[in-house]
Design a protein around this motif. Structure first.
Motif, PDB file in Angstrom:
ATOM      1  N   PHE A 120      51.064  25.332   2.777  1.00 55.47           N
ATOM      2  CA  PHE A 120      49.738  24.930   2.344  1.00 55.47           C
ATOM      3  C   PHE A 120      48.758  26.018   2.782  1.00 55.47           C
ATOM      4  N   ILE A 121      48.171  26.734   1.829  1.00 58.81           N
ATOM      5  CA  ILE A 121      47.304  27.876   2.116  1.00 58.81           C
ATOM      6  C   ILE A 121      45.872  27.535   1.709  1.00 58.81           C
ATOM      7  N   PRO A 122      44.932  27.519   2.684  1.00 63.37           N
ATOM      8  CA  PRO A 122      43.538  27.281   2.321  1.00 63.37           C
ATOM      9  C   PRO A 122      42.930  28.534   1.686  1.00 63.37           C
ATOM     10  N   VAL A 123      42.116  28.317   0.653  1.00 64.50           N
ATOM     11  CA  VAL A 123      41.451  29.403  -0.048  1.00 64.50           C
ATOM     12  C   VAL A 123      39.952  29.118  -0.030  1.00 64.50           C
ATOM     13  N   GLU A 124      39.185  30.076   0.433  1.00 65.41           N
ATOM     14  CA  GLU A 124      37.728  29.959   0.462  1.00 65.41           C
ATOM     15  C   GLU A 124      37.133  30.936  -0.534  1.00 65.41           C
ATOM     16  N   PHE A 140      34.968  44.442   4.632  1.00 65.78           N
ATOM     17  CA  PHE A 140      35.796  43.598   5.496  1.00 65.78           C
ATOM     18  C   PHE A 140      35.188  42.198   5.493  1.00 65.78           C
ATOM     19  N   PRO A 141      35.992  41.177   5.716  1.00 62.53           N
ATOM     20  CA  PRO A 141      35.430  39.827   5.701  1.00 62.53           C
ATOM     21  C   PRO A 141      34.359  39.668   6.784  1.00 62.53           C
ATOM     22  N   HIS A 142      33.311  38.924   6.450  1.00 66.84           N
ATOM     23  CA  HIS A 142      32.293  38.597   7.441  1.00 66.84           C
ATOM     24  C   HIS A 142      32.935  37.732   8.529  1.00 66.84           C
ATOM     25  N   ASP A 143      32.511  37.924   9.770  1.00 67.44           N
ATOM     26  CA  ASP A 143      33.072  37.145  10.884  1.00 67.44           C
ATOM     27  C   ASP A 143      32.938  35.644  10.647  1.00 67.44           C
ATOM     28  N   LEU A 199      39.719  30.317   9.489  1.00 66.50           N
ATOM     29  CA  LEU A 199      40.517  29.933  10.663  1.00 66.50           C
ATOM     30  C   LEU A 199      40.376  28.442  10.937  1.00 66.50           C
ATOM     31  N   SER A 200      39.171  27.920  10.771  1.00 64.19           N
ATOM     32  CA  SER A 200      38.960  26.478  10.939  1.00 64.19           C
ATOM     33  C   SER A 200      39.771  25.696   9.917  1.00 64.19           C
ATOM     34  N   TYR A 201      39.786  26.167   8.671  1.00 62.33           N
ATOM     35  CA  TYR A 201      40.568  25.495   7.636  1.00 62.33           C
ATOM     36  C   TYR A 201      42.061  25.568   7.931  1.00 62.33           C
ATOM     37  N   GLY A 229      45.429  32.251   5.601  1.00 61.06           N
ATOM     38  CA  GLY A 229      44.485  31.680   4.654  1.00 61.06           C
ATOM     39  C   GLY A 229      43.891  32.826   3.851  1.00 61.06           C
ATOM     40  N   VAL A 230      43.074  32.505   2.846  1.00 63.41           N
ATOM     41  CA  VAL A 230      42.548  33.521   1.941  1.00 63.41           C
ATOM     42  C   VAL A 230      41.036  33.374   1.799  1.00 63.41           C
ATOM     43  N   ILE A 231      40.338  34.519   1.842  1.00 64.66           N
ATOM     44  CA  ILE A 231      38.924  34.576   1.475  1.00 64.66           C
ATOM     45  C   ILE A 231      38.857  35.369   0.184  1.00 64.66           C
ATOM     46  N   ASN A 232      38.273  34.776  -0.837  1.00 61.42           N
ATOM     47  CA  ASN A 232      38.188  35.403  -2.153  1.00 61.42           C
ATOM     48  C   ASN A 232      36.712  35.654  -2.462  1.00 61.42           C
ATOM     49  N   TYR A 233      36.323  36.911  -2.411  1.00 59.41           N
ATOM     50  CA  TYR A 233      34.950  37.289  -2.724  1.00 59.41           C
ATOM     51  C   TYR A 233      34.830  37.549  -4.224  1.00 59.41           C
ATOM     52  N   GLY A 234      34.507  36.511  -4.967  1.00 54.55           N
ATOM     53  CA  GLY A 234      34.266  36.642  -6.398  1.00 54.55           C
ATOM     54  C   GLY A 234      35.404  37.247  -7.186  1.00 54.55           C
ATOM     55  N   ASN A 235      36.611  37.067  -6.767  1.00 59.00           N
ATOM     56  CA  ASN A 235      37.814  37.629  -7.400  1.00 59.00           C
ATOM     57  C   ASN A 235      37.801  39.156  -7.426  1.00 59.00           C
ATOM     58  N   GLU A 236      36.845  39.775  -6.747  1.00 57.34           N
ATOM     59  CA  GLU A 236      36.790  41.238  -6.691  1.00 57.34           C
ATOM     60  C   GLU A 236      37.515  41.759  -5.463  1.00 57.34           C
ATOM     61  N   LYS A 237      37.440  41.015  -4.377  1.00 60.42           N
ATOM     62  CA  LYS A 237      38.080  41.434  -3.146  1.00 60.42           C
ATOM     63  C   LYS A 237      38.645  40.191  -2.466  1.00 60.42           C
ATOM     64  N   VAL A 238      39.890  40.278  -2.102  1.00 56.62           N
ATOM     65  CA  VAL A 238      40.580  39.156  -1.483  1.00 56.62           C
ATOM     66  C   VAL A 238      41.147  39.599  -0.144  1.00 56.62           C
ATOM     67  N   PHE A 239      40.950  38.768   0.871  1.00 57.08           N
ATOM     68  CA  PHE A 239      41.450  39.075   2.205  1.00 57.08           C
ATOM     69  C   PHE A 239      42.363  37.961   2.683  1.00 57.08           C
ATOM     70  N   LYS A 240      43.465  38.353   3.297  1.00 53.93           N
ATOM     71  CA  LYS A 240      44.324  37.393   3.997  1.00 53.93           C
ATOM     72  C   LYS A 240      43.844  37.319   5.436  1.00 53.93           C
ATOM     73  N   VAL A 241      43.743  36.108   5.950  1.00 48.83           N
ATOM     74  CA  VAL A 241      43.384  35.897   7.349  1.00 48.83           C
ATOM     75  C   VAL A 241      44.608  35.277   8.007  1.00 48.83           C
ATOM     76  N   LEU A 242      45.229  36.021   8.911  1.00 43.34           N
ATOM     77  CA  LEU A 242      46.466  35.562   9.549  1.00 43.34           C
ATOM     78  C   LEU A 242      46.197  34.428  10.537  1.00 43.34           C
ATOM     79  N   TRP A 243      47.113  33.493  10.589  1.00 46.73           N
ATOM     80  CA  TRP A 243      47.047  32.394  11.551  1.00 46.73           C
ATOM     81  C   TRP A 243      48.024  32.734  12.671  1.00 46.73           C
ATOM     82  N   ASN A 244      47.610  33.701  13.482  1.00 46.99           N
ATOM     83  CA  ASN A 244      48.448  34.202  14.562  1.00 46.99           C
ATOM     84  C   ASN A 244      47.819  33.851  15.915  1.00 46.99           C
ATOM     85  N   THR A 245      48.467  34.249  16.990  1.00 44.95           N
ATOM     86  CA  THR A 245      48.003  33.915  18.340  1.00 44.95           C
ATOM     87  C   THR A 245      46.594  34.429  18.591  1.00 44.95           C
ATOM     88  N   GLU A 246      46.323  35.664  18.200  1.00 41.06           N
ATOM     89  CA  GLU A 246      44.998  36.254  18.420  1.00 41.06           C
ATOM     90  C   GLU A 246      43.899  35.446  17.712  1.00 41.06           C
TER      91      GLU A 246
END
Length: 158
Positions: free
Chosen positions: A56-60, A69-72, A79-81, A96-113
């Motif tokens: 289950f992958i949340p997409v914002e 780079f994704p805004h903090d 990360l909350s999702y 999880g994924v941040i999709n900036y208007g389908n122009e730029k997509v970032f994966k946000v890892l759900w890791n220890t850090e």
């Protein structure tokens, strides 16, 4: 239908199968159930939750000019999702994924850090709620000008 169209665009950018199933899509027309993590107190509604490789992958979805780079704040939102999806489903997504208007997509890892980052931010928020003391964290006039809380902020810049 909107969620499906967004998924088609998203699939080409992050390289997922078009058969990916959208299992949750929040929109103005329909409000999906609020996800709640009782342990941390987090609550929220991701724009979408899709199933990719049995996860289950949340997409914002974000509008506006895509950043390099994704805004903090957006990263912390995803990360909350991720935490909410994990606690609601009992399954741990790997990202999880941040999709900036389908122009730029970032994966946000759900890791220890990133787990530790989210936990520290939750603690900071809880401390601020207890103390009742919160300060502005920027010097950007435009951000203050468009803030929904500006009317009540003693530290506003405009």
């Amino acid at each position: 239908l909107v969620a499906h169209e967004q998924m088609i665009k998203l699939s080409t950018v992050i390289g997922i199968d078009l058969g990916t199933q959208v299992v949750y899509a929040d929109s103005e027309d329909t409000k999906e159930a609020l996800l709640i993590d009782k342990e941390s107190g987090l609550r929220g509604r991701p724009n979408q939750i899709v199933i990719i490789d049995q996860e289950f992958i949340p997409v914002e979805q974000k509008s506006g000019r895509p950043p390099k780079f994704p805004h903090d704040s957006h990263k912390l939102q995803v990360l909350s999702y991720l935490k909410l999806v994990e606690s609601s489903t009992g399954h741990t997504p790997s990202y999880g994924v941040i999709n900036y208007g389908n122009e730029k997509v970032f994966k946000v890892l759900w890791n220890t850090e990133n787990r530790q980052l989210l936990e520290s931010q939750i603690k900071e928020i809880h401390q601020a709620m207890v103390s009742g003391e919160v300060h502005r964290n920027h010097d950007r006039i435009g951000k203050c000008k468009n803030c929904s809380r500006a009317h009540a902020c003693p530290e506003r810049l405009v």
